[in-house]
Design a protein around this motif. Sequence first.
Motif, short mmCIF file in Angstrom:
data_model
loop_
_atom_site.label_atom_id
_atom_site.label_comp_id
_atom_site.label_asym_id
_atom_site.label_seq_id
_atom_site.Cartn_x
_atom_site.Cartn_y
_atom_site.Cartn_z
N PRO A 235 26.10 18.25 59.90
CA PRO A 235 25.97 19.46 59.11
C PRO A 235 25.94 19.13 57.61
N ALA A 236 25.30 19.96 56.86
CA ALA A 236 25.23 19.77 55.41
C ALA A 236 26.59 20.10 54.80
N MET A 237 27.06 19.26 53.88
CA MET A 237 28.37 19.46 53.24
C MET A 237 28.19 20.42 52.06
N ALA A 238 28.79 21.56 52.19
CA ALA A 238 28.72 22.56 51.12
C ALA A 238 30.13 22.84 50.63
#
Length: 142
Positions: free
Chosen positions: A17-20
Amino acid sequence: MADPRNELADIIAPAAPAMAIPAGHGLLWWAAVGLMCVSAVLLFAWLGQRRRPARNLAAIAAAAAQRQDTPAVLAGRLDAWVRMRFRLTRVDAANCPAGLDPARWADWVATLAQLRFAPPRPDAHVVLERLCEIARSWGRHV
């Protein structure tokens, strides 16, 4: 025909998952919290350092009231306190700090010298308490 290894690859090993950064928990917020903590510690250290001479004088007055030590020793501690407080090399009647009454200073210095170097008086501890009260009033006005 499709290759089953390529078709099933996302199911077996899903993409990371993209780290936001969550809203409101950014690096700037933590930096501000850290800066406030450091500022609070420095403020408390400064306030403690500023009140140290008053605490030392109160300790000398309390020791005189409770007769914890000889008058000569307590008078020596009071002499050291005055030298530190007014940045004097020597407590002398002719060397009155700025902002103090020279006549009152000379009387105070003479009484302190009597307590330090003359034979002990029966009311020496009471006189020391009075000298501490006078010095405490100087601390507020200088």
